[in-house]
Design a protein around this motif. Sequence first.
Motif, mmCIF file in Angstrom:
data_model
loop_
_atom_site.group_PDB
_atom_site.id
_atom_site.type_symbol
_atom_site.label_atom_id
_atom_site.label_comp_id
_atom_site.label_asym_id
_atom_site.label_seq_id
_atom_site.Cartn_x
_atom_site.Cartn_y
_atom_site.Cartn_z
ATOM 1 N N LYS A 199 0.869 -1.183 0.000
ATOM 2 C CA LYS A 199 0.000 0.000 0.000
ATOM 3 C C LYS A 199 0.898 1.222 0.000
ATOM 4 O O LYS A 199 1.741 1.383 0.884
ATOM 5 N N ARG A 200 0.723 2.076 -0.983
ATOM 6 C CA ARG A 200 1.557 3.270 -1.121
ATOM 7 C C ARG A 200 1.480 4.118 0.151
ATOM 8 O O ARG A 200 0.414 4.380 0.663
ATOM 9 N N ASP A 227 1.863 7.201 0.557
ATOM 10 C CA ASP A 227 1.124 8.456 0.413
ATOM 11 C C ASP A 227 -0.389 8.242 0.528
ATOM 12 O O ASP A 227 -1.155 9.195 0.534
ATOM 13 N N TYR A 271 -5.032 1.390 -3.959
ATOM 14 C CA TYR A 271 -3.844 1.964 -3.342
ATOM 15 C C TYR A 271 -2.696 0.971 -3.247
ATOM 16 O O TYR A 271 -1.697 1.243 -2.620
ATOM 17 N N GLN A 290 0.164 -1.721 -5.006
ATOM 18 C CA GLN A 290 0.914 -1.946 -6.239
ATOM 19 C C GLN A 290 2.086 -2.872 -5.963
ATOM 20 O O GLN A 290 2.503 -3.055 -4.830
ATOM 21 N N GLU A 318 12.214 -0.826 -1.803
ATOM 22 C CA GLU A 318 10.792 -0.733 -1.511
ATOM 23 C C GLU A 318 10.281 -1.786 -0.549
ATOM 24 O O GLU A 318 9.263 -1.572 0.113
ATOM 25 N N GLU A 339 8.388 3.502 0.614
ATOM 26 C CA GLU A 339 7.401 3.539 -0.473
ATOM 27 C C GLU A 339 6.044 3.045 -0.003
ATOM 28 O O GLU A 339 5.017 3.559 -0.403
ATOM 29 N N PHE A 340 6.077 1.995 0.851
ATOM 30 C CA PHE A 340 4.845 1.342 1.283
ATOM 31 C C PHE A 340 4.691 1.429 2.794
ATOM 32 O O PHE A 340 5.677 1.423 3.533
#
Length: 171
Positions: free
Chosen positions: A34-35, A37, A48, A50, A73, A136-137
């Motif tokens: 999950k990002r 942001d 959300y 990726q 990541e 990132e996540f």
Amino acid sequence: MSDLPPKTDLAALPYRPCVGVMLVNADGLAFVGKRIDMRGQPDEGGVYWQMPQGGIDEGEDLRTAALRELWEETGVAEEHVTILAQTREEVLYDLPDDLIGKLWGGQYRGQRQHWVLARFSGEDHHIRLDAHDPAEFCEWQWLEPAQLPDVIVPFKKRVYRAVLDAFRDLI
């Protein structure tokens, strides 16, 4: 509104070179994060999440870029990964108009991605989202590969379907 000057021809912008990693475990499930942001946002429609992906540095080969992005990541070290395959051709996607000019310094219209399929041989505790700063996540999970197009932002659904088609027999 875009940060680009009004006369910029968006179609003339190049695609950003990128690598994506479909990391699968021994059960054939795929890693998604999950990002960060999107932390605290309700997971409405599941858009959300990726798979790991990122830019390829100047002069960097695909394998090196994939392992670097995976480490940055997910915290997954090369010793816990076996690369099984890569896509034969790049997969292109365009950013939605409202994002062009806001990402990557406004230099690109989208990404041209090579994808690699990698088998994860570690344990779940080898996944460390805090291994790189900035992260990132903020969360991660293992997911059935067929569900991947359902959890990605709409403008990348075609990419995820192409990745599934390329790797389906090897997962």
